[in-house]
Design a protein around this motif. Structure first.
Motif, PDB file in Angstrom:
ATOM      1  N   ILE A  44       0.969  -1.370  -0.067  1.00  0.00           N
ATOM      2  CA  ILE A  44       0.044   0.151   0.037  1.00  0.00           C
ATOM      3  C   ILE A  44       0.894   1.285  -0.012  1.00  0.00           C
ATOM      4  N   VAL A  45       0.684   2.136  -1.030  1.00  0.00           N
ATOM      5  CA  VAL A  45       1.584   3.040  -1.086  1.00  0.00           C
ATOM      6  C   VAL A  45       0.574   4.773  -0.999  1.00  0.00           C
ATOM      7  N   ASP A  46       1.156   5.878  -1.105  1.00  0.00           N
ATOM      8  CA  ASP A  46       0.365   7.042  -1.067  1.00  0.00           C
ATOM      9  C   ASP A  46       0.349   7.279  -2.572  1.00  0.00           C
ATOM     10  N   LEU A  47      -0.050   8.539  -2.970  1.00  0.00           N
ATOM     11  CA  LEU A  47      -0.304   8.590  -4.286  1.00  0.00           C
ATOM     12  C   LEU A  47       1.190   9.136  -4.895  1.00  0.00           C
ATOM     13  N   GLU A  48       2.051   9.501  -4.002  1.00  0.00           N
ATOM     14  CA  GLU A  48       3.451   9.873  -4.516  1.00  0.00           C
ATOM     15  C   GLU A  48       4.221   8.333  -4.521  1.00  0.00           C
TER      16      GLU A  48
ATOM     17  N   SER B 199       5.028  -7.953 -12.703  1.00  0.00           N
ATOM     18  CA  SER B 199       3.483  -7.497 -13.465  1.00  0.00           C
ATOM     19  C   SER B 199       2.845  -7.162 -12.190  1.00  0.00           C
ATOM     20  N   LEU B 200       2.309  -5.758 -12.410  1.00  0.00           N
ATOM     21  CA  LEU B 200       1.245  -5.197 -11.332  1.00  0.00           C
ATOM     22  C   LEU B 200      -0.044  -4.951 -11.587  1.00  0.00           C
ATOM     23  N   ASN B 201      -0.847  -5.134 -10.682  1.00  0.00           N
ATOM     24  CA  ASN B 201      -2.150  -4.690 -10.784  1.00  0.00           C
ATOM     25  C   ASN B 201      -2.495  -3.704  -9.607  1.00  0.00           C
ATOM     26  N   ILE B 202      -2.764  -2.286 -10.229  1.00  0.00           N
ATOM     27  CA  ILE B 202      -2.861  -1.409  -9.173  1.00  0.00           C
ATOM     28  C   ILE B 202      -4.220  -0.722  -9.046  1.00  0.00           C
ATOM     29  N   ALA B 203      -4.771  -0.427  -7.929  1.00  0.00           N
ATOM     30  CA  ALA B 203      -5.847   0.221  -7.837  1.00  0.00           C
ATOM     31  C   ALA B 203      -6.148   1.206  -6.820  1.00  0.00           C
ATOM     32  N   LEU B 204      -6.935   2.118  -7.184  1.00  0.00           N
ATOM     33  CA  LEU B 204      -7.080   3.302  -6.136  1.00  0.00           C
ATOM     34  C   LEU B 204      -7.826   2.910  -5.097  1.00  0.00           C
ATOM     35  N   MET B 205      -7.512   3.070  -3.657  1.00  0.00           N
ATOM     36  CA  MET B 205      -8.235   2.671  -2.524  1.00  0.00           C
ATOM     37  C   MET B 205      -9.716   3.683  -2.426  1.00  0.00           C
ATOM     38  N   SER B 206     -10.412   3.353  -1.617  1.00  0.00           N
ATOM     39  CA  SER B 206     -11.779   3.989  -1.528  1.00  0.00           C
ATOM     40  C   SER B 206     -11.447   5.221  -0.966  1.00  0.00           C
TER      41      SER B 206
ATOM     42  N   GLU C 299      -7.281   8.367 -13.232  1.00  0.00           N
ATOM     43  CA  GLU C 299      -8.528   8.509 -14.091  1.00  0.00           C
ATOM     44  C   GLU C 299      -9.448   7.499 -14.082  1.00  0.00           C
ATOM     45  N   ASN C 300      -9.129   6.058 -14.103  1.00  0.00           N
ATOM     46  CA  ASN C 300     -10.112   5.016 -14.254  1.00  0.00           C
ATOM     47  C   ASN C 300     -10.130   4.264 -13.052  1.00  0.00           C
ATOM     48  N   GLY C 301      -9.214   4.320 -11.978  1.00  0.00           N
ATOM     49  CA  GLY C 301      -9.514   3.625 -10.762  1.00  0.00           C
ATOM     50  C   GLY C 301      -8.318   2.421 -10.547  1.00  0.00           C
ATOM     51  N   HIS C 302      -8.159   1.958 -12.002  1.00  0.00           N
ATOM     52  CA  HIS C 302      -6.995   0.816 -11.683  1.00  0.00           C
ATOM     53  C   HIS C 302      -6.596   0.462 -13.047  1.00  0.00           C
TER      54      HIS C 302
ATOM     55  N   LYS D 155      -9.415   7.319  -1.692  1.00  0.00           N
ATOM     56  CA  LYS D 155      -8.899   8.163  -2.893  1.00  0.00           C
ATOM     57  C   LYS D 155      -7.452   8.889  -2.480  1.00  0.00           C
ATOM     58  N   LYS D 156      -6.948   8.099  -1.436  1.00  0.00           N
ATOM     59  CA  LYS D 156      -5.677   8.866  -0.847  1.00  0.00           C
ATOM     60  C   LYS D 156      -4.447   7.810  -0.890  1.00  0.00           C
ATOM     61  N   ARG D 157      -4.852   6.371  -1.366  1.00  0.00           N
ATOM     62  CA  ARG D 157      -3.786   5.575  -1.326  1.00  0.00           C
ATOM     63  C   ARG D 157      -4.187   4.505  -2.594  1.00  0.00           C
ATOM     64  N   LEU D 158      -2.894   3.833  -2.761  1.00  0.00           N
ATOM     65  CA  LEU D 158      -2.930   2.800  -3.812  1.00  0.00           C
ATOM     66  C   LEU D 158      -2.665   1.592  -3.391  1.00  0.00           C
ATOM     67  N   ILE D 159      -3.273   0.468  -3.960  1.00  0.00           N
ATOM     68  CA  ILE D 159      -2.793  -0.921  -3.484  1.00  0.00           C
ATOM     69  C   ILE D 159      -2.190  -1.521  -4.729  1.00  0.00           C
ATOM     70  N   LEU D 160      -0.915  -2.127  -4.653  1.00  0.00           N
ATOM     71  CA  LEU D 160      -0.114  -2.704  -5.437  1.00  0.00           C
ATOM     72  C   LEU D 160      -0.213  -4.484  -5.284  1.00  0.00           C
ATOM     73  N   THR D 161      -0.617  -4.925  -6.255  1.00  0.00           N
ATOM     74  CA  THR D 161      -0.300  -6.564  -6.193  1.00  0.00           C
ATOM     75  C   THR D 161       0.729  -7.043  -7.279  1.00  0.00           C
TER      76      THR D 161
END
Length: 684
Positions: free
Chosen positions: A347-351, A420-427, A398-401, A429-435
């Protein structure tokens, strides 16, 4: 004509008058009158004189249609209407049938009226040439006009008198109202001075009463009596008369685990420690289950500061509590998945600064937790992939993932791995989850498989180039010889050069296709499925011809997609090569060897079918066909990653669906059996 207009005016006046009805008007006239619905010809109303004229009862006459009386056909009626117009007549001449079957020639005066919001046709019927009856009727109408005019004038006078009387009463009422308002103001000020606290409490009570979803209770502390509202009782499943009105009835239904806290909060309010009482607890429903309640109340004190009354209301928050419990369960499940997943999750921030990660992510990067918390995902990204990573993040914002984004990562010790990454914007809107998946080995295997295919292609291309090179050599040497013998003419020269150019162009196209195939895909591109299939067949043409395999294509539909062209070529190439290997193993060279490739449009996109006539796949190994390293071939022939790689490219990189089955089919009158691969692509 003027008399008819006068009659029209009179009749409209009567219809809008409150004094004379249509029925009385008809019965007071000794003229044959019919009122007809022009839409269907139904006789809506008639008078007694009309019934007498036609020789039947009034009820019988009113049940008829005008077509039952008028003997004229539709064409004759239209002809008569046109004739009346040409002769400038204000009446029509028809033949009406009487009850005794006698045919009477009549004059009909008709005009439209509106009665009860319905458009009708008012008709006066006279015997032909009987002018006296019309004059008599017009005279009676003039008398009715005079009577109605006099009555209207009288009504106006009566209305004026009533209006004046009402105005007088209104003035008196306004004076009385002003007096009462002054008295009310005086009384209100007096009541506010003597009962201020009670008034404020009543206002709160009335406000609470308006909250229909809440159940109200009013506790008289001196008498211990509690009044429960109807909503309060319904909230717990009780009818209005099923609960005792005392404080013990309330306390006895509270959950024992919540009771001590409820009692303490009530005591604090009664002792003035807290201004308001507020508590969340469970109360038993009539059917036995527990209802979560948010309970709030205000205590009223007397002049000696003793509590005398407590008013509160209950809010059912059971649904909210269930939702909170569900969220808590989901949070626990997420934490378990996060901690125990084999996939590297961060889990990362927007930066892209790291905030949290699981053990798998630490193992993949080789860093310790305290070290990784000081870094960012971009910091661990290979320099040449940073711009592509930033663009991927913009797509996520822009698209959420974004899914299956590939980039190189620099892990501890400077080692580089492909991920290979799946990136999604968390609910929030301040964090990202990377798989993240380490696909370095997969890519290496993919490269190995590609090298194997390239080696086989080069061998096939070299074999296939012999014929074009022979043609070029033969034409060149032939031209040279003819030139030396002075036998070369322009026609022979041009024909030889055209042949050389054609063969050279073929060799050049083969090189271009091969060069495009060995080039790695860096970005997704727009292409069509049929284009990719044709490129695949172009690369595999030599192998197919060398093995005497006929390829039958039926591209009846196409689909535009956004993907990695070379990856798709490789996936199709693996499937076709699998068919080629099966055919070579099972069918002799002199047998008919075929591969059929077709495309079909579907509601969701496009289906590609690739099938052969090699007899099919053993049912026992069919479910394992896409497993990595699974193969029935000798290790010198196959690695077992070709079909697995095709599955990964199609499913994970292009969101397609691939299945395989055995099928018996017929081609050119002959029956065959073989494996059929079905690939389903979705629309963009």
């Amino acid at each position: 004509m003027k008399k008819i207009l006068l009659f029209n005016f009179l009749f409209i006046s009567i219809l809008f008058s409150d004094h004379i009805s249509l029925g009385s008007f008809l019965n007071n006239n000794n003229t044959t009158i019919l009122i007809i619905n022009p839409k269907n010809g139904k006789i809506v109303q008639a008078n007694e004189f009309a019934a007498k004229f036609y020789g039947m009862k009034l009820s019988q006459l009113k049940s008829l249609n005008i077509k039952d009386i008028n003997t004229f056909s539709k064409e004759q009626v239209q002809e008569e209407m046109q004739k009346a117009k040409e002769e400038n007549r204000n009446y029509f001449i028809f033949k009406h049938k009487l009850a005794n079957e006698k045919i009477e020639k009549v004059e009909v005066y008709s005009f439209p009226i509106i009665y009860n919001n319905q458009k009708l046709l008012f008709s006066i019927v006279n015997k032909y040439k009987d002018k006296y009856a019309v004059k008599y009727f017009n005279k009676s109408l003039e008398q009715q006009v005079k009577i109605q005019t006099a009555q209207i004038e009288q009504s106006k006078q009566n209305i004026t008198n009533i209006f004046l009387a009402c105005m007088g009463l209104l003035i008196v009422w306004v004076v009385v109202l002003i007096y009462l308002l002054k008295q009310k103001k005086h009384l209100t000020i007096k009541l506010q001075e003597t009962n201020k606290k009670l008034h404020e409490t009543n206002e709160r009570f009335e406000l609470a009463m308006d909250t229909t979803k809440d159940g109200l209770w009013d506790w008289n502390i001196k008498t211990n009596e509690v009044i429960f509202s109807k909503t309060w009782k319904e909230m717990l499943g009780f009818k209005d008369n099923e609960l005792e009105n005392n404080f013990e009835a309330l306390i006895s239904k509270i959950h024992k685990e919540d009771l001590s806290k409820v009692q303490k909060d009530i005591e604090d309010t009664l002792n003035g420690i807290t201004e308001y009482y507020e508590n969340i607890h469970r109360i038993r429903h009539k059917d036995g289950h527990w209802v979560w309640i948010l309970d709030r109340a205000k205590t009223i004190f007397d002049e000696n500061n003793n509590p005398i009354r407590m008013i509160g209301f209950h809010t059912d928050i059971t649904s909210q509590k269930k939702a909170e419990k569900k969220i808590e369960q989901q949070k626990e499940e997420f934490e378990k998945i996060f901690s125990n997943s084999n996939d590297a999750i961060a889990i990362v921030d927007l930066e892209t600064n790291f905030l949290n990660f699981n053990d798998a992510y630490l193992n993949m990067t080789g860093y310790k937790k305290e070290d990784l918390l000081k870094k960012s995902c971009l910091e661990l990204t290979f320099e040449e992939d940073i711009e592509a990573t930033k663009k991927a993040l913009e797509e996520v914002f822009e698209n959420g993932h974004i899914e299956n984004f590939e980039k190189r990562c620099i892990v501890k010790g400077g080692k580089t791995l492909l991920s290979s990454l799946n990136i999604a914007l968390m609910s929030d809107k301040k964090r990202l989850i990377l798989t993240t998946r380490d696909i370095t080995k997969v890519k290496n295997m993919q490269s190995q498989e590609k090298l194997v295919s390239m080696g086989e292609m080069i061998g096939n291309i070299a074999h296939q180039w012999r014929q074009p090179l022979t043609v070029i050599t033969t034409n060149a040497s032939g031209v040279k010889l003819q030139k030396e013998l002075d036998l070369l003419d322009d026609k022979t020269f041009n024909k030889a050069m055209d042949s050389i150019i054609s063969q050279s162009k073929y060799l050049s196209e083969t090189i271009d296709d091969f060069r495009a195939y060995i080039k790695d895909d860096k970005q997704r591109e727009e292409a069509t499925i049929v284009y990719i299939l044709n490129k695949t067949l172009s690369l595999n043409e030599a192998s197919l011809k060398n093995n005497h395999i006929e390829v039958i294509t039926d591209f009846e539909a196409d689909l535009r997609i956004y993907g990695y062209k070379n990856e798709l070529v490789q996936s199709f190439l693996n499937i076709i090569n699998n068919a080629v290997d099966a055919i070579k193993e099972r069918l002799a060279n002199d047998m008919h060897r075929i591969v059929l490739i077709s495309t079909k449009k579907t509601q969701s996109g496009l289906t590609v079918e690739i099938k052969d006539n090699a007899g099919g796949i053993n049912k026992e190994i069919l479910p394992r066909i896409f497993e990595p390293y699974f193969t029935t071939k000798h290790q010198s022939v196959g690695t077992g990653i070709g079909l697995s790689l095709s599955h990964d490219i199609l499913v994970n990189h292009h969101k397609a669906q691939i299945d395989v089955m055995n099928e018996e089919f017929e081609y050119e009158g002959k029956k065959y059996k073989g494996a059929k691969f079905i690939i389903k692509f979705k629309k963009l």
